[in-house]
Write a protein that holds these residues in place. Structure first.
Motif, PDB file in Angstrom:
ATOM      1  N   TYR A  70      45.697  46.660  38.024  1.00  0.00           N
ATOM      2  CA  TYR A  70      45.914  45.763  38.438  1.00  0.00           C
ATOM      3  C   TYR A  70      45.624  44.384  37.381  1.00  0.00           C
ATOM      4  O   TYR A  70      46.392  43.872  36.713  1.00  0.00           O
ATOM      5  N   TYR A  71      44.332  43.855  37.138  1.00  0.00           N
ATOM      6  CA  TYR A  71      44.038  43.639  36.346  1.00  0.00           C
ATOM      7  C   TYR A  71      44.483  43.759  34.696  1.00  0.00           C
ATOM      8  O   TYR A  71      44.004  42.532  33.746  1.00  0.00           O
ATOM      9  N   MET A  74      47.029  42.098  31.943  1.00  0.00           N
ATOM     10  CA  MET A  74      46.567  40.337  31.442  1.00  0.00           C
ATOM     11  C   MET A  74      46.225  40.767  30.067  1.00  0.00           C
ATOM     12  O   MET A  74      46.318  40.523  29.689  1.00  0.00           O
TER      13      MET A  74
ATOM     14  N   LEU B 175      50.014  36.661  38.037  1.00  0.00           N
ATOM     15  CA  LEU B 175      48.817  36.897  37.336  1.00  0.00           C
ATOM     16  C   LEU B 175      49.099  36.239  36.246  1.00  0.00           C
ATOM     17  O   LEU B 175      47.845  35.327  35.962  1.00  0.00           O
ATOM     18  N   HIS B 176      50.044  36.722  36.200  1.00  0.00           N
ATOM     19  CA  HIS B 176      50.727  35.363  34.356  1.00  0.00           C
ATOM     20  C   HIS B 176      50.938  34.389  34.319  1.00  0.00           C
ATOM     21  O   HIS B 176      50.257  33.627  33.548  1.00  0.00           O
ATOM     22  N   GLY B 180      44.831  34.425  35.606  1.00  0.00           N
ATOM     23  CA  GLY B 180      43.640  34.574  35.866  1.00  0.00           C
ATOM     24  C   GLY B 180      42.808  33.657  36.158  1.00  0.00           C
ATOM     25  O   GLY B 180      41.289  33.485  36.378  1.00  0.00           O
ATOM     26  N   ASN B 185      44.757  35.477  43.809  1.00  0.00           N
ATOM     27  CA  ASN B 185      45.764  35.834  43.308  1.00  0.00           C
ATOM     28  C   ASN B 185      47.421  36.579  44.767  1.00  0.00           C
ATOM     29  O   ASN B 185      48.028  36.178  44.035  1.00  0.00           O
TER      30      ASN B 185
END
Lengths: 126, 421
Positions: A70-71, A74, B175-176, B180, B185
Motif C-alpha cells: 500500500y504505502y 509512494m 495517497l499520491h 502521505g 487516506n
C-alpha cells in the motif's frame, strides 16, 4: 507496476536521498543478474558512521508486506519532504551501505518472489 | 520476555474484554440490543449509544475489534503502529456507524481485489480494515431503501463487495495526491468513492439527507472509558520503557508523522503508548472543559486518535492544526461543544504531518481550511463515508501540498542549476 517503473521509482527515491546532501557527483549503476537486479549508487560526499549505520538498518528492515503493498507505492513518486529509505527497505531483497574513499556506496539487490540469493553477487559476509 | 507483537495483542484483547464486561454490566440484554443494532441506519452522525443504548454499542465495538484482530492474526501480520491504529479506529467507529454486518462485505471485496491483482491479502490488509468506513452504504441499501428482504440483502452484499474491490486502486491513487500528509487516506478515498455513490443514489431518487443523532447523557461510565485506557497506556509505557520511556516519548515528538510513520518501529512501543495515553488524557480534558458530550462519536474519535498516536500523530505535530480549527470555529461562530466543531478539533490531527514537516504556520492554516471544508463535505457523499474528516483533511492536504510544491519548485529553487562549491 512493471519492472521499468519499479526500478525508476527505486532510483528516484535513492537519488532524492543522495541529492539532499548536494553532492558534486552521483553515479548510478544497474545490472541485470540471473535472478533479479543489482542497483548501485555512489556519491563523493562525506557521511558519518551513524548515518551509515542508520541507513543499513532502514534498508535491511523487516519485510512489511502490509505496508509495502500500500504505502510502498509512494517510493520515488511522492518526493515532497525528506527522502525515506525505509520505504525501500521493505521491498528489496538485500541492501548494503558502505563508505568509499570519497563518499558512500549503496547496493540494492531486487528480485521476484522466487528470489534465490545464490544467483546474486551479494557479498558472502553480508 | 514478551515481544511487541504479544504485548499489543494482550493490550487490545484487554480493551475488548473491558468493553464486553462494561456492556453486560450496564445492560443484561446487550446481546439482543447488539443484534438490533445490526439493522439500524449507520450514516453520519448516528450515535449508536443514543439509538441502540450503551451496552449494545460497546458490545458491537468489541465484536468489530475481535474481527479486526482475527483478520490481522489469520494473515500473520505483526501488531505494531499500522495495525494498532486500524483496530482502535474500527472499535471507535463501531460506536457510531460500523457494524459487524456492514463491514464484512467490504473486507471480502478487498480480499477479492487482492486475488485479482495476484497479491497476498495482507498486502491490502490495512486498506481492508480502514475501508470499512463505507459500511453505511451496505446498511443504507440493506435497511433504509425499503427493498424486499431478498433484494436488500443481495444488493447490499454485492455493493459492499464491489466497494471493497474498488478501494485498493483508489487508495493508492489518493495517497499520491497528498503524498502521505493526510493520515486518514482511506477517508479521502471513501469520500471520493462516496461522491459517485451519492450521485447515483440521488439520481435514482433516494433522499440522502440525514439528521444528527447525538447522545448528551454523559454517564460516568462513558466519561471514564478513555481516561482509564489512557492511564493504563501511560503506566504500561513507563513500565516497559523504564528509564528510557520519557526519552523515547520525546523522540517521537520530533517525528513528522508523515505516512507511513510506525512510531513503534521507528522508536519504541513504550514511547508510542505514552504518546497515545497523553493524547487520550488531553482530548478528554478538552471535551470536558468545553462541556462536550462523551458519547459514541466523541469516544470513537478519541480512540481513533489514540490509535494513530502510534502511526503519525504526536503532540508536537497536532497542536498547530488544532489551533487552526479552534480559530475557525470561533471565527465562524460555532459553539466549541457543537458536534461538528468537537469532532473536527479531534479528527483534524489527520493532517498533523503537515505541521510536523512544514512547520507551525502551515499547520495553523491547514487546520483553519480543514474546518471550513469539513462542514460541507458530509453532504457531498450523502453522509456515507464515516471518515468525513479524513475526506476533508485529504482535500486540505492536497491543496497545501500542491501550493508548497509549486512554491518550492518555482520560488525557492529558481536557480536550480547552481552547484555546491
Amino acid at each position: 507496476m512493471n519492472q521499468k517503473n519499479y526500478i525508476m521509482h527505486l532510483i528516484g527515491e535513492l537519488s532524492s536521498y543522495i541529492l539532499e546532501g548536494e553532492p558534486k557527483r552521483m553515479v548510478i549503476s544497474l545490472h541485470q543478474e540471473k535472478d533479479g537486479i543489482h542497483l548501485c549508487i555512489l556519491d563523493e560526499k562525506e557521511h558519518s558512521d551513524e548515518e551509515i549505520e542508520r541507513l543499513n538498518m532502514e534498508m535491511n528492515s523487516k519485510k512489511r508486506p502490509e505496508l509495502s503493498g500500500y504505502y510502498g507505492a509512494m517510493v520515488g513518486k511522492d518526493l515532497l519532504g525528506t527522502a525515506r529509505l525505509d520505504l525501500l527497505g521493505w521491498q528489496v531483497k538485500h541492501a548494503t551501505v558502505s563508505k568509499t574513499s570519497e563518499g558512500i556506496k549503496i547496493d540494492l539487490w531486487i528480485g521476484g518472489d522466487s528470489f534465490d540469493d545464490r544467483n546474486f553477487t551479494i557479498p558472502k559476509e553480508a | 520476555m514478551l515481544n511487541q507483537d504479544k504485548i499489543l495483542k494482550i493490550i487490545i484483547s484487554t480493551i475488548i474484554l473491558y468493553f464486553i464486561i462494561l456492556a453486560f454490566a450496564i445492560d443484561q440484554t446487550s446481546f439482543m440490543g447488539f443484534l438490533k443494532l445490526q439493522i439500524m441506519p449507520a450514516r453520519l452522525i448516528n450515535d449508536f449509544i443514543e439509538t441502540a443504548g450503551t451496552g449494545p454499542s460497546l458490545l458491537n465495538s468489541a465484536i468489530v475489534g475481535i474481527i479486526a484482530m482475527a483478520i490481522i492474526w489469520i494473515n500473520k501480520v505483526e501488531f505494531s503502529g499500522p495495525t494498532f491504529a486500524p483496530v482502535l479506529t474500527m472499535m471507535g467507529f463501531a460506536l457510531f456507524g460500523k457494524t459487524v454486518v456492514n463491514i464484512l462485505p467490504i473486507i471480502f471485496g478487498v480480499y477479492i481485489a487482492a486475488k485479482l491483482a495476484k497479491k497476498e491479502f495482507r498486502q491490502y490488509l490495512i486498506i481492508a480494515l480502514f475501508g470499512t468506513a463505507l459500511g453505511p452504504i451496505v446498511s443504507l441499501i440493506g435497511i433504509e431503501l425499503g427493498l424486499s428482504l431478498f433484494t436488500s440483502i443481495f444488493l447490499s452484499i454485492i455493493i459492499g463487495i464491489a466497494t471493497g474491490i474498488l478501494l485498493p486502486s483508489l487508495a493508492i491513487a489518493m495517497l499520491h495526491l497528498h503524498q502521505g500528509y493526510n493520515l486518514y487516506n482511506i477517508g479521502l478515498t471513501c469520500g471520493f468513492l462516496g461522491l459517485f455513490f451519492s450521485g447515483i443514489l440521488e439520481g435514482l431518487g433516494v433522499d440522502l439527507t440525514t439528521t444528527i443523532s447525538w447522545n448528551t447523557g454523559n454517564s460516568p461510565i462513558l466519561i471514564s472509558i478513555i481516561p482509564t485506557i489512557s492511564i493504563v497506556f501511560i503506566i504500561l509505557g513507563l513500565l516497559i520503557g523504564k528509564k528510557r520511556a520519557i526519552t523515547n516519548f520525546l523522540k517521537i515528538q520530533k517525528l513528522s508523522g508523515r505516512l507511513p510513520s510506525d512510531f513503534m518501529n521507528f522508536n519504541s512501543l513504550d514511547g508510542a503508548l505514552i504518546n497515545s495515553g497523553l493524547i487520550g488524557i488531553i482530548a478528554t480534558i478538552y471535551v470536558y472543559a468545553v462541556g462536550g458530550a462523551f458519547n459514541g462519536p466523541v469516544i470513537g474519535a478519541i480512540l481513533t486518535v489514540m490509535g494513530f498516536a502510534a502511526f503519525g500523530t504526536n503532540l508536537r505535530n497536532s497542536w498547530p492544526v488544532i489551533l487552526g480549527v479552534f480559530i475557525a470555529v470561533n471565527l465562524f461562530g460555532y459553539d466549541l461543544n457543537d458536534p461538528n466543531a468537537l469532532l473536527a478539533i479531534i479528527f483534524v490531527t489527520t493532517i498533523a504531518p503537515l505541521a510536523g514537516e512544514f512547520g507551525i504556520s502551515i499547520g495553523i492554516i491547514a487546520g483553519f481550511l480543514h474546518f471550513s471544508m469539513v462542514l460541507r463535505t458530509g453532504s457531498w457523499h450523502g453522509f456515507l463515508n464515516l471518515y468525513n474528516n479524513g475526506f476533508a483533511g485529504g482535500l486540505t492536504a492536497t491543496l497545501m501540498i500542491a501550493l508548497i510544491q509549486w512554491f518550492k519548485d518555482n520560488i525557492l529553487n529558481i536557480d536550480f542549476f547552481k552547484f555546491r562549491k
